[in-house]
Design a protein around this motif. Structure first.
Motif, PDB file in Angstrom:
ATOM      1  N   LYS A 130       0.805  -1.237   0.000  1.00 51.66           N
ATOM      2  CA  LYS A 130       0.000   0.000   0.000  1.00 51.66           C
ATOM      3  C   LYS A 130       0.827   1.272   0.000  1.00 51.66           C
ATOM      4  CE  LYS A 130      -3.799  -2.084   2.559  1.00 51.66           C
ATOM      5  NZ  LYS A 130      -4.171  -2.373   3.948  1.00 51.66           N
ATOM      6  N   HIS A 131       2.092   1.199   0.408  1.00 51.70           N
ATOM      7  CA  HIS A 131       2.838   2.445   0.644  1.00 51.70           C
ATOM      8  C   HIS A 131       4.113   2.563  -0.186  1.00 51.70           C
ATOM      9  CE1 HIS A 131       0.211   3.422   4.036  1.00 51.70           C
ATOM     10  NE2 HIS A 131       0.303   2.150   4.373  1.00 51.70           N
ATOM     11  N   LYS A 132       4.276   1.746  -1.248  1.00 51.32           N
ATOM     12  CA  LYS A 132       5.514   1.884  -2.023  1.00 51.32           C
ATOM     13  C   LYS A 132       5.518   3.212  -2.784  1.00 51.32           C
ATOM     14  CE  LYS A 132       4.196  -2.084  -4.984  1.00 51.32           C
ATOM     15  NZ  LYS A 132       2.895  -1.726  -5.433  1.00 51.32           N
ATOM     16  N   THR A 133       6.706   3.771  -2.938  1.00 46.52           N
ATOM     17  CA  THR A 133       6.851   5.085  -3.571  1.00 46.52           C
ATOM     18  C   THR A 133       6.555   5.000  -5.065  1.00 46.52           C
ATOM     19  OG1 THR A 133       8.643   5.514  -1.996  1.00 46.52           O
ATOM     20  CG2 THR A 133       8.455   7.028  -3.859  1.00 46.52           C
ATOM     21  N   ASP A 134       7.140   3.979  -5.714  1.00 44.39           N
ATOM     22  CA  ASP A 134       6.932   3.795  -7.153  1.00 44.39           C
ATOM     23  C   ASP A 134       6.178   2.493  -7.386  1.00 44.39           C
ATOM     24  OD1 ASP A 134       8.185   6.182  -7.783  1.00 44.39           O
ATOM     25  OD2 ASP A 134      10.165   5.253  -7.824  1.00 44.39           O
ATOM     26  N   SER A 135       6.356   1.936  -8.580  1.00 49.14           N
ATOM     27  CA  SER A 135       5.526   0.778  -8.927  1.00 49.14           C
ATOM     28  C   SER A 135       6.001  -0.518  -8.267  1.00 49.14           C
ATOM     29  CB  SER A 135       5.503   0.604 -10.441  1.00 49.14           C
ATOM     30  OG  SER A 135       6.826   0.511 -10.912  1.00 49.14           O
ATOM     31  N   GLU A 136       7.275  -0.574  -7.840  1.00 49.28           N
ATOM     32  CA  GLU A 136       7.788  -1.860  -7.363  1.00 49.28           C
ATOM     33  C   GLU A 136       8.347  -1.782  -5.938  1.00 49.28           C
ATOM     34  OE1 GLU A 136      11.346  -3.865  -9.112  1.00 49.28           O
ATOM     35  OE2 GLU A 136       9.867  -5.222  -9.990  1.00 49.28           O
ATOM     36  N   GLY A 137       8.172  -2.851  -5.185  1.00 50.39           N
ATOM     37  CA  GLY A 137       8.771  -2.982  -3.855  1.00 50.39           C
ATOM     38  C   GLY A 137       9.681  -4.197  -3.800  1.00 50.39           C
ATOM     39  N   VAL A 138      10.451  -4.306  -2.704  1.00 51.63           N
ATOM     40  CA  VAL A 138      11.456  -5.365  -2.591  1.00 51.63           C
ATOM     41  C   VAL A 138      11.476  -5.930  -1.166  1.00 51.63           C
ATOM     42  CG1 VAL A 138      13.937  -5.859  -2.707  1.00 51.63           C
ATOM     43  CG2 VAL A 138      12.951  -4.224  -4.307  1.00 51.63           C
ATOM     44  N   ILE A 139      11.558  -7.261  -1.065  1.00 54.31           N
ATOM     45  CA  ILE A 139      11.813  -7.912   0.232  1.00 54.31           C
ATOM     46  C   ILE A 139      13.062  -8.777   0.067  1.00 54.31           C
ATOM     47  CG2 ILE A 139      10.964  -9.577   1.943  1.00 54.31           C
ATOM     48  CD1 ILE A 139       8.090  -8.820   1.124  1.00 54.31           C
ATOM     49  N   VAL A 140      14.030  -8.611   0.964  1.00 52.86           N
ATOM     50  CA  VAL A 140      15.180  -9.519   0.964  1.00 52.86           C
ATOM     51  C   VAL A 140      15.228 -10.225   2.317  1.00 52.86           C
ATOM     52  CG1 VAL A 140      17.649  -9.835   0.629  1.00 52.86           C
ATOM     53  CG2 VAL A 140      16.477  -7.972  -0.576  1.00 52.86           C
ATOM     54  N   ASN A 141      15.144 -11.551   2.281  1.00 54.53           N
ATOM     55  CA  ASN A 141      15.225 -12.372   3.485  1.00 54.53           C
ATOM     56  C   ASN A 141      16.656 -12.845   3.666  1.00 54.53           C
ATOM     57  OD1 ASN A 141      12.364 -12.281   3.830  1.00 54.53           O
ATOM     58  ND2 ASN A 141      12.185 -13.812   2.196  1.00 54.53           N
ATOM     59  N   ILE A 142      17.161 -12.752   4.898  1.00 54.67           N
ATOM     60  CA  ILE A 142      18.535 -13.210   5.112  1.00 54.67           C
ATOM     61  C   ILE A 142      18.522 -14.684   5.510  1.00 54.67           C
ATOM     62  CG2 ILE A 142      20.726 -12.841   6.286  1.00 54.67           C
ATOM     63  CD1 ILE A 142      20.260  -9.979   6.241  1.00 54.67           C
ATOM     64  N   SER A 143      18.948 -15.520   4.570  1.00 53.80           N
ATOM     65  CA  SER A 143      19.149 -16.940   4.841  1.00 53.80           C
ATOM     66  C   SER A 143      20.618 -17.108   5.204  1.00 53.80           C
ATOM     67  CB  SER A 143      18.726 -17.768   3.616  1.00 53.80           C
ATOM     68  OG  SER A 143      19.000 -19.124   3.803  1.00 53.80           O
ATOM     69  N   SER A 144      21.300 -18.071   4.630  1.00 55.98           N
ATOM     70  CA  SER A 144      22.698 -18.342   4.989  1.00 55.98           C
ATOM     71  C   SER A 144      23.235 -19.415   4.058  1.00 55.98           C
ATOM     72  CB  SER A 144      22.746 -18.847   6.437  1.00 55.98           C
ATOM     73  OG  SER A 144      24.017 -19.361   6.756  1.00 55.98           O
ATOM     74  N   ILE A 145      24.548 -19.535   4.031  1.00 54.40           N
ATOM     75  CA  ILE A 145      25.151 -20.705   3.383  1.00 54.40           C
ATOM     76  C   ILE A 145      24.644 -21.967   4.093  1.00 54.40           C
ATOM     77  CG2 ILE A 145      27.396 -21.912   3.239  1.00 54.40           C
ATOM     78  CD1 ILE A 145      26.881 -19.843   1.022  1.00 54.40           C
ATOM     79  N   ALA A 146      24.342 -21.827   5.401  1.00 56.95           N
ATOM     80  CA  ALA A 146      23.759 -22.955   6.152  1.00 56.95           C
ATOM     81  C   ALA A 146      22.323 -23.241   5.708  1.00 56.95           C
ATOM     82  CB  ALA A 146      23.798 -22.660   7.649  1.00 56.95           C
ATOM     83  N   GLY A 147      21.790 -22.436   4.808  1.00 57.78           N
ATOM     84  CA  GLY A 147      20.459 -22.674   4.239  1.00 57.78           C
ATOM     85  C   GLY A 147      20.516 -23.306   2.861  1.00 57.78           C
ATOM     86  N   VAL A 148      21.725 -23.542   2.363  1.00 54.44           N
ATOM     87  CA  VAL A 148      21.836 -24.217   1.058  1.00 54.44           C
ATOM     88  C   VAL A 148      22.724 -25.455   1.135  1.00 54.44           C
ATOM     89  CG1 VAL A 148      21.422 -22.116  -0.307  1.00 54.44           C
ATOM     90  CG2 VAL A 148      23.770 -22.766   0.262  1.00 54.44           C
ATOM     91  N   ALA A 149      23.377 -25.660   2.294  1.00 54.23           N
ATOM     92  CA  ALA A 149      24.260 -26.824   2.442  1.00 54.23           C
ATOM     93  C   ALA A 149      24.105 -27.379   3.850  1.00 54.23           C
ATOM     94  CB  ALA A 149      25.709 -26.404   2.202  1.00 54.23           C
ATOM     95  N   SER A 150      24.617 -28.576   4.054  1.00 51.78           N
ATOM     96  CA  SER A 150      24.476 -29.225   5.354  1.00 51.78           C
ATOM     97  C   SER A 150      25.510 -28.687   6.347  1.00 51.78           C
ATOM     98  CB  SER A 150      24.676 -30.730   5.144  1.00 51.78           C
ATOM     99  OG  SER A 150      24.967 -31.346   6.356  1.00 51.78           O
ATOM    100  N   PHE A 151      25.050 -28.236   7.490  1.00 55.46           N
ATOM    101  CA  PHE A 151      25.950 -27.789   8.563  1.00 55.46           C
ATOM    102  C   PHE A 151      25.637 -28.581   9.819  1.00 55.46           C
ATOM    103  CE2 PHE A 151      28.697 -24.272   7.356  1.00 55.46           C
ATOM    104  CZ  PHE A 151      28.259 -24.054   6.051  1.00 55.46           C
TER     105      PHE A 151
END
Ligand SMILES: NC(=O)c1ccc[n+]([C@@H]2O[C@H](COP(=O)([O-])OP(=O)(O)OC[C@H]3O[C@@H](n4cnc5c(N)ncnc54)[C@H](O)[C@@H]3O)[C@@H](O)[C@H]2O)c1
Length: 265
Positions: free
Chosen positions: A128-149
């Motif tokens: 509802k409150h974006k300045t222009d036509s597009e908004g962005v969400i970036v979630n912080i995952s990790s290398i531990a989210g793509v490989a086994s730790f």
């Protein structure tokens, strides 16, 4: 056309410290109009706010004491952002802990906190409150989210969860409706309090042994490298994508395996 950060507004959870404070400063260097630091640590939050005031002037940032595990508390940060800056364009879901000895809390912060942020941004405040036509969400995952730790399996699971949500919320079906791109960034080990205080925050002796083996082979990259990578992702990445930033190098895309390739023909 790349997303233009100039004159946009961001809300960043976990921005009192480490990677997310560095992200706040890097976005401001790239022309951001305002940023909300949403964090549970009052002392560090106020210190971060002062640092930003010193470097960028007094009207660029606010600190809102926030517990991302509570939808109500997190929503106050969104409300104060639009009350102060009128708009909201970028959410960075960065609040996170690595502490398997309180794994229920670890899941609540890393997973529920990320869900709360996505829902508040995607279905309400950025929508509802974006300045222009597009908004962005970036979630912080990790290398531990793509490989086994194996040293910290539950933390690793929370970061896999973030990736799965990013892919599904970032699907074209939602983008068509919301015009909000949803991406994940997967940093490798990064020199912050989370990494410096990692010892002992696990499920016991066998896990500590695995951790010490792991730590002997790694060094923490600079948080600035993650922040610079995030700026590129905000500008250029497609919705649903996940980008790794390791060893102070340029981001590279994590490519999902196609299930069809494994299924019996
Ligand atoms: N440092 C690394 O090696 C590394 C690598 C990959 C991913 N990450 C992720 O990056 C993100 C930032 O971590 P960091 O390394 O900068 O750690 P950090 O400890 O410096 O920062 C984490 C921030 O989150 C805040 N926080 C914790 N619980 C909260 C809650 N309930 N509500 C609001 N804020 C809360 C803390 O107060 C702190 O300011 C985390 O999601 C972490 O999992 C870190």
């Amino acid at each position: 056309m790349p997303f233009d950060i100039t004159n946009k507004v961001a809300l960043i959870s976990g921005a009192a410290s480490g990677i997310c404070l560095t992200i706040a400063k890097e976005l401001l260097r790239n022309g951001l109009r305002g940023v909300t630091i949403a964090d549970i640590n009052k002392e560090l939050g106020e210190k971060a706010l002062q640092e930003i005031k010193n470097e960028f002037g007094s009207n660029k940032a606010i600190f809102v004491l926030t517990d991302v595990t509570s939808m109500k508390s997190f929503e106050e940060a969104f409300q104060k952002t639009v009350n102060t800056f009128k708009n909201l364009d970028i959410l960075v879901n960065g609040a996170g802990i690595l502490n398997e000895s309180i794994w229920q809390q670890e899941i609540a912060i890393n997973v529920n906190g990320t869900v709360h942020g996505i829902l508040l941004a995607l279905e309400n405040y950025i929508l509802k409150h974006k300045t222009d036509s597009e908004g962005v969400i970036v979630n912080i995952s990790s290398i531990a989210g793509v490989a086994s730790f194996p040293a910290f399996p539950i933390y690793s699971g929370t970061k896999f969860a973030i990736l799965g949500m990013t892919k599904a919320f970032g699907d074209e079906a939602h983008y068509k409706r919301t015009k909000i791109r949803v991406m994940a960034i997967c940093p490798g080990p990064t020199d912050t309090p989370l990494l410096r205080e990692i010892s002992g925050r696990n499920l016991g002796e066998p896990y500590e042994k695995l951790l010490q083996e792991l730590l002997s082979g790694i060094h923490g990259q600079k948080p600035e490298s993650v922040a610079k990578g995030l700026v590129q992702i905000v500008r250029h990445a497609s919705s649903g994508g996940a980008w790794c930033v390791e060893d102070d190098k340029e981001p590279y895309e994590f490519l999902w395996p196609e299930r069809e390739n494994f299924a019996p023909k």
